[in-house]
Write a protein that holds these residues in place. Structure first.
Motif, mmCIF file in Angstrom:
data_model
loop_
_atom_site.group_PDB
_atom_site.id
_atom_site.type_symbol
_atom_site.label_atom_id
_atom_site.label_comp_id
_atom_site.label_asym_id
_atom_site.label_seq_id
_atom_site.Cartn_x
_atom_site.Cartn_y
_atom_site.Cartn_z
ATOM 1 N N VAL A 133 -23.600 19.772 49.128
ATOM 2 C CA VAL A 133 -23.653 19.563 50.522
ATOM 3 C C VAL A 133 -24.836 18.513 51.113
ATOM 4 O O VAL A 133 -25.920 18.925 50.697
ATOM 5 N N GLN A 171 -24.297 18.701 63.010
ATOM 6 C CA GLN A 171 -23.910 19.228 61.759
ATOM 7 C C GLN A 171 -22.259 19.471 61.652
ATOM 8 O O GLN A 171 -21.712 20.074 60.723
ATOM 9 N N ALA A 182 -21.032 18.778 58.185
ATOM 10 C CA ALA A 182 -21.081 19.851 57.122
ATOM 11 C C ALA A 182 -20.075 20.796 57.453
ATOM 12 O O ALA A 182 -19.700 21.611 56.489
ATOM 13 N N VAL A 200 -19.042 24.861 52.792
ATOM 14 C CA VAL A 200 -19.836 25.409 54.184
ATOM 15 C C VAL A 200 -18.846 26.347 54.837
ATOM 16 O O VAL A 200 -17.767 26.068 55.626
ATOM 17 N N GLN A 208 -24.252 27.797 53.229
ATOM 18 C CA GLN A 208 -23.913 27.098 52.050
ATOM 19 C C GLN A 208 -24.881 27.464 50.971
ATOM 20 O O GLN A 208 -25.798 28.038 51.306
ATOM 21 N N TRP A 234 -28.058 21.770 49.554
ATOM 22 C CA TRP A 234 -28.777 20.990 50.584
ATOM 23 C C TRP A 234 -29.338 19.989 50.284
ATOM 24 O O TRP A 234 -30.496 19.789 49.995
#
Length: 644
Positions: free
Chosen positions: A457, A477, A480, A486, A599, A602
């Motif tokens: 992600v 966001q 995501a 996620v 999640q 990152w």
């Protein structure tokens, strides 16, 4: 010429003359501003001898008006006290323009082992509590010895000293309060590092890969056997692309980055032992992946009980500081344990150090918080603090509150006599099925997602390469939320305001098919569809339904029980993972929604976890990286601190 044409022509001429005059005035103003320091201050460069004989290069700016005495305001820095040389002046000196123009003696010093100072530099030099000889030196003793010299040798000083600094210089401002010189009356650590295992290069044990390029700033040895130097001796790695996500994905395991730190300078051999690089900070990072004695000894937080009560402190930070949020919050809380101290905090809607600028409209990334917020801070808070303790009575009645904090949801300043403020209640919300964030726990079940090490992600949807990340702290966001790896949990539309004030605790109950994993929790303010878009917004975005990230944090799962003694997960076993998210002050307003995202990657904000347990991820092989399936159970909760 017809009269109408004549009037138009005259009008154009008047406009052009006005613009020309305006430009001339503006240029004259800028030119006058640029020479203010040289016009009003004298500059002196000295080498001040420390108790062990090492000299530290120090630049002193003193007001030309010698009819009165002034306090000394000092900043100690690893980033250079430049410009060097007689006749070369900084364009602005001191913490802000007000303190510069009203007159103070401003001092900058290269810390030990940096630039024109002698000695050897240690990244976050460990504090020595019981010094028994002049050879026992640290940043506390160097600050003490410097102040001793200044108050006895700089003319027209009033015997009172203040220190300030942002980021690393903020760390030195904190250090100054420990075993402080009697003349030190005020210190303002700002965005101050507290512990390198939780600030900047690490977050809860996860390595912040996004700081990779600045490693050389702290770890490149000075040339010529560590002699003083007045030009930069380090360079930042050139990754030769603007797409850092793809670069780090293609690079693979961290050990493949070693080549960027094989400098081969005249002072280093071209034939090294296997696995050893020339950058001593990179070597420390990769040889010390756990919170061992190296990192523990360099942390400053645990020594703040030794801060002296005769030094007033004002800790300053930004709610959206990607680099140093842990440091200033923990610095404030630990100095606060000394009940005799004057200790306050100021937190505004800023990223790293933004409060020192004067930008008019205040933004972090795309998100607009208001006008002249930094200007207000500089004039009404920072200047008032230093003047009271360095020029005024210096008692505890400074006129400033204990906590001057900005509600980033309501977009307004608040004053409290404690932080966290009184009247807080703990409120748990559960990660429930159907993407719901509920006040009650429902039936317990597991929500699965696949964590693909080939498609981690992203932390930002921007295609970019940065030295340090900043903007992502307020990024939308939605990109995501729309990924399958996620997990999203969201409340209904708020029927009344919900003010979050203080820390947030994510109490996750998870499982993985592997033996290692990272866990990331993000707290998000979902804006209504009719929210107006501000003019600075990136073209492809709109404020309509904007997913504003107000807090986020990672925990490297191996450290769930101890940062010093990592341990693997048992595959498919339900396991507790608790993540402390740093303090927040934000109102989720009526008509908005509160969202939580969970999640396990990152990227490349943090490095990629192999998801199979290895002793040291810095030495992991390509074959160690495996795609795994993770599970979050619906008895997981987020504990908020809610202001009633």
């Amino acid at each position: 010429m017809k009269s109408s044409t004549r009037f138009i022509f005259l009008g154009i001429c008047i406009v052009l003359m006005a613009v020309s005059c305006k430009k001339t005035i503006k240029q004259d103003t800028v030119e006058q501003e640029d020479t203010y320091v040289a016009d009003n201050y004298t500059k002196q460069e000295v080498d001040i001898e420390m108790r062990d004989g090492v000299t530290l290069h120090t630049t002193i700016y003193a007001p030309k008006d010698v009819s009165k005495e002034y306090p000394i305001l000092m900043q100690r820095t690893p980033y250079s006290s430049r410009p060097y040389g007689e006749g070369n002046f900084r364009k602005q000196i001191g913490p802000n323009i007000h303190l510069m123009k009203e007159g103070n003696i401003i001092v900058y010093q290269d810390v030990r082992g940096r630039w024109l100072s002698e000695g050897h530099y240690e990244n976050m030099r460990a504090y020595i509590p019981n010094k028994t000889s002049n050879e026992h030196v640290d940043e506390s003793s160097d600050t003490y010895d410097t102040i001793e010299w200044l108050v006895n040798n700089v003319e027209n000083n009033n015997g009172k000293v203040g220190v300030w600094g942002i980021s690393y210089p903020g760390y030195y401002a904190t250090y100054a309060t420990i075993d402080a010189h009697p003349a030190l009356k005020a210190s303002s650590p700002q965005a101050c590092i507290g512990d390198f295992f939780f600030d900047d290069f690490h977050h809860n044990g996860a390595y912040l890969l996004s700081y990779f390029r600045v490693t050389s700033l702290f770890g490149t040895p000075r040339p010529n056997n560590d002699q003083p130097i007045d030009t930069a001796w380090y360079s930042f790695p050139d990754i030769q692309t603007e797409d850092q996500y793809q670069f780090f994905l293609d690079a693979g395991p961290l050990k493949n980055l070693n080549s960027f730190f094989e400098y081969e300078t005249v002072d280093t051999p071209t034939m090294r032992p296997e696995g050893v690089t020339d950058d001593y900070f990179w070597n420390e990072l990769k040889e010390h992946p756990n919170y061992d004695e190296l990192w523990q000894s360099r942390g400053l937080i645990q020594h703040l009980d030794k801060s002296k009560s005769h030094v007033a402190t004002m800790i300053v930070g930004g709610w959206f500081d990607a680099e140093d949020l842990y440091g200033p919050l923990e610095t404030y809380k630990n100095i606060e344990k000394n009940k005799e101290s004057y200790n306050t905090m100021v937190f505004g809607p800023w990223d790293h150090g933004r409060w020192a600028r004067r930008n008019g409209r205040s933004l972090v990334g795309n998100y607009y918080f208001g006008d002249s917020i930094s200007e207000f801070y500089q004039e009404k808070i920072e200047t008032k603090f230093f003047n009271h303790f360095l020029k005024g009575d210096g008692d505890k009645n400074s006129g400033l509150p204990e906590a001057y904090v900005f509600d980033s949801g309501r977009k307004e300043w608040k004053e409290y006599d404690s932080w966290p403020p009184k009247g807080l209640e703990k409120q748990a919300m559960f990660l429930s099925e159907n993407q719901e964030l509920t006040s009650e726990q429902n039936d317990v079940s597991g929500i699965k997602f696949i964590s693909d090490v080939k498609k981690p992600v992203p932390y930002s949807e921007d295609i970019k390469s940065v030295l340090t990340p900043r903007k992502y702290m307020t990024d939308d966001q939605r990109f995501a939320a729309r990924r399958s790896d996620v997990l999203v949990f969201e409340t209904d539309v708020m029927e009344e305001d919900l003010t979050l004030a203080g820390d947030i605790l994510a109490k996750l109950k998870v499982a993985t098919t592997g033996t290692a994993s990272d866990w990331i929790v993000k707290i998000i303010d979902v804006h209504p569809a009719n929210t107006e878009t501000n003019e600075e917004m990136q073209d492809h975005l709109k404020m309509s339904n904007y997913h504003l990230m107000i807090r986020s944090e990672v925990l490297r799962g191996r450290f769930r029980n101890s940062f010093s003694n990592p341990e693997p997960f048992t595959p498919n076993k339900k396991t507790d993972v608790t993540i402390k998210l740093q303090d927040v002050f934000h109102t989720i307003k009526k008509g908005h929604k509160l969202q939580v995202q969970v999640q396990s990657t990152w990227f490349p904000l943090i490095d990629l976890n192999p998801q199979t347990y290895v002793e040291n991820i810095f030495k992991a092989d390509e074959t160690d990286f495996k795609t795994q399936t993770h599970t979050v159970f619906t008895d997981s909760s987020i504990e908020f601190s809610v202001l009633k």
